[in-house]
Design a protein around this motif. Structure first.
Motif, PDB file in Angstrom:
ATOM      1  N   ASP A   1     -11.964  -6.413  32.639  1.00  0.00           N
ATOM      2  CA  ASP A   1     -13.000  -7.012  32.944  1.00  0.00           C
ATOM      3  C   ASP A   1     -13.608  -8.148  31.934  1.00  0.00           C
ATOM      4  O   ASP A   1     -13.487  -9.106  32.328  1.00  0.00           O
ATOM      5  N   SER A   2     -14.306  -7.882  30.649  1.00  0.00           N
ATOM      6  CA  SER A   2     -15.320  -7.840  29.947  1.00  0.00           C
ATOM      7  C   SER A   2     -14.720  -8.333  28.642  1.00  0.00           C
ATOM      8  O   SER A   2     -15.838  -9.393  28.137  1.00  0.00           O
ATOM      9  N   LEU A   3     -14.288  -7.003  28.099  1.00  0.00           N
ATOM     10  CA  LEU A   3     -14.686  -6.394  27.063  1.00  0.00           C
ATOM     11  C   LEU A   3     -13.126  -8.220  25.942  1.00  0.00           C
ATOM     12  O   LEU A   3     -12.487  -8.304  26.695  1.00  0.00           O
ATOM     13  N   ARG A   4     -14.125  -8.436  25.224  1.00  0.00           N
ATOM     14  CA  ARG A   4     -13.677 -10.048  23.833  1.00  0.00           C
ATOM     15  C   ARG A   4     -13.709  -9.292  22.786  1.00  0.00           C
ATOM     16  O   ARG A   4     -14.308  -9.157  22.205  1.00  0.00           O
ATOM     17  N   ILE A   5     -11.939  -9.548  21.972  1.00  0.00           N
ATOM     18  CA  ILE A   5     -12.289  -8.934  20.333  1.00  0.00           C
ATOM     19  C   ILE A   5     -11.749  -9.639  19.844  1.00  0.00           C
ATOM     20  O   ILE A   5     -10.277 -10.635  20.511  1.00  0.00           O
ATOM     21  N   ARG A   6     -11.888 -10.734  19.090  1.00  0.00           N
ATOM     22  CA  ARG A   6     -11.603 -11.573  18.276  1.00  0.00           C
ATOM     23  C   ARG A   6     -10.743 -11.017  16.556  1.00  0.00           C
ATOM     24  O   ARG A   6     -11.650  -9.954  15.584  1.00  0.00           O
ATOM     25  N   ILE A   7      -9.066 -10.957  16.947  1.00  0.00           N
ATOM     26  CA  ILE A   7      -8.674 -10.111  15.534  1.00  0.00           C
ATOM     27  C   ILE A   7      -8.972 -11.470  14.494  1.00  0.00           C
ATOM     28  O   ILE A   7      -9.087 -12.411  14.361  1.00  0.00           O
ATOM     29  N   THR A   8      -9.773 -10.395  13.272  1.00  0.00           N
ATOM     30  CA  THR A   8     -10.148 -10.712  12.131  1.00  0.00           C
ATOM     31  C   THR A   8      -8.688 -10.485  10.627  1.00  0.00           C
ATOM     32  O   THR A   8      -8.620 -11.248  10.350  1.00  0.00           O
ATOM     33  N   LEU A   9      -7.737  -9.200  10.682  1.00  0.00           N
ATOM     34  CA  LEU A   9      -6.921  -9.395   9.320  1.00  0.00           C
ATOM     35  C   LEU A   9      -6.626  -7.769   9.749  1.00  0.00           C
ATOM     36  O   LEU A   9      -6.237  -7.248  11.425  1.00  0.00           O
ATOM     37  N   GLU A  10      -5.368  -7.862   9.149  1.00  0.00           N
ATOM     38  CA  GLU A  10      -4.319  -6.896   9.239  1.00  0.00           C
ATOM     39  C   GLU A  10      -4.949  -5.353   9.075  1.00  0.00           C
ATOM     40  O   GLU A  10      -6.233  -5.383   7.926  1.00  0.00           O
ATOM     41  N   CYS A  11      -5.040  -4.326   9.364  1.00  0.00           N
ATOM     42  CA  CYS A  11      -5.349  -2.845   9.129  1.00  0.00           C
ATOM     43  C   CYS A  11      -4.358  -2.486   8.359  1.00  0.00           C
ATOM     44  O   CYS A  11      -3.075  -1.394   8.599  1.00  0.00           O
ATOM     45  N   ASP A  12      -4.275  -2.480   6.715  1.00  0.00           N
ATOM     46  CA  ASP A  12      -3.642  -1.751   5.303  1.00  0.00           C
ATOM     47  C   ASP A  12      -3.308  -0.197   6.023  1.00  0.00           C
ATOM     48  O   ASP A  12      -4.995   0.423   5.858  1.00  0.00           O
TER      49      ASP A  12
ATOM     50  N   GLY B   1      -4.803 -13.193  12.050  1.00  0.00           N
ATOM     51  CA  GLY B   1      -6.434 -13.299  12.377  1.00  0.00           C
ATOM     52  C   GLY B   1      -6.791 -14.669  13.187  1.00  0.00           C
ATOM     53  O   GLY B   1      -6.308 -15.963  13.458  1.00  0.00           O
ATOM     54  N   GLY B   2      -7.819 -14.511  13.738  1.00  0.00           N
ATOM     55  CA  GLY B   2      -8.349 -16.166  14.715  1.00  0.00           C
ATOM     56  C   GLY B   2      -8.202 -15.616  16.127  1.00  0.00           C
ATOM     57  O   GLY B   2      -9.244 -16.807  16.683  1.00  0.00           O
ATOM     58  N   TYR B   3      -7.439 -14.701  16.565  1.00  0.00           N
ATOM     59  CA  TYR B   3      -7.364 -15.298  17.774  1.00  0.00           C
ATOM     60  C   TYR B   3      -8.135 -13.774  18.663  1.00  0.00           C
ATOM     61  O   TYR B   3      -8.670 -13.438  18.121  1.00  0.00           O
ATOM     62  N   ILE B   4      -8.260 -14.176  19.952  1.00  0.00           N
ATOM     63  CA  ILE B   4      -9.066 -13.710  20.630  1.00  0.00           C
ATOM     64  C   ILE B   4      -7.654 -12.783  21.648  1.00  0.00           C
ATOM     65  O   ILE B   4      -7.697 -13.139  22.137  1.00  0.00           O
ATOM     66  N   VAL B   5      -8.530 -12.051  21.708  1.00  0.00           N
ATOM     67  CA  VAL B   5      -7.799 -10.266  22.648  1.00  0.00           C
ATOM     68  C   VAL B   5      -8.726  -9.997  23.832  1.00  0.00           C
ATOM     69  O   VAL B   5     -10.038  -9.296  23.661  1.00  0.00           O
ATOM     70  N   SER B   6      -8.587  -9.733  25.092  1.00  0.00           N
ATOM     71  CA  SER B   6      -9.755  -9.905  26.175  1.00  0.00           C
ATOM     72  C   SER B   6      -8.903  -8.198  26.651  1.00  0.00           C
ATOM     73  O   SER B   6      -7.815  -8.180  27.034  1.00  0.00           O
ATOM     74  N   VAL B   7      -9.513  -7.371  27.143  1.00  0.00           N
ATOM     75  CA  VAL B   7      -9.033  -5.813  27.692  1.00  0.00           C
ATOM     76  C   VAL B   7     -10.076  -5.621  28.656  1.00  0.00           C
ATOM     77  O   VAL B   7     -11.319  -5.889  28.581  1.00  0.00           O
TER      78      VAL B   7
END
Length: 139
Positions: free
Chosen positions: A84-95, A76-82
């Motif tokens: 033009d503007s959506l940004r999501i910080r990945i936090t953890l695995e989806c068990d 986790g910790g990185y950012i995904v851009s989707v």
């Protein structure tokens, strides 16, 4: 589950229409948005011996986004851009949970290795997302 061609995603509410994305007062919102890689889903289906028309649809996994052709880091910790503007910080695995085995015997175990169950994240910038939008991994 409802399949949409376009959806609005916000910092406060997550994916429009998905109550699980709302950040409650005092919470961190680490599980606001879920993402599943097409390739990981295909590996799980192959492990179950499912192919062709027998493959379960991706939304069986109950994730918000299904991404093809992009392998995400397994932390986790990185950012995904989707788009033009959506940004999501990945936090953890989806068990995967036991509910997966209710849908198909062995599905939980097939989704367990190598983050096959997907990723979870927190929305840090609002945006509208449409099928086919560009997805980028930021540092």
């Amino acid at each position: 589950m409802e399949l949409l061609d376009t959806v609005f995603v916000t910092v406060d509410e997550g994916v429009q229409g998905d109550l699980r994305g709302r950040v409650r007062p005092g919470a961190r919102g680490r599980r606001q948005v879920s993402v599943l890689e097409a390739e990981s889903w295909a590996c799980a289906m192959a492990e179950l011996g499912l192919s062709g028309s027998a493959v379960l649809p991706w939304h069986t996994r109950r994730t918000n986004f299904f991404v093809e052709g992009l392998r995400f880091p397994r932390d986790g910790g990185y950012i995904v851009s989707v788009g033009d503007s959506l940004r999501i910080r990945i936090t953890l695995e989806c068990d995967p949970c036991g509910r997966m085995d209710e849908l198909w015997p062995g599905l939980e175990a097939a989704l367990t290795p190598d983050w096959r169950g997907g990723l979870l994240g927190r929305v840090i910038a609002d945006g509208t997302v449409a099928i086919g939008d560009e997805i980028r991994i930021e540092t």
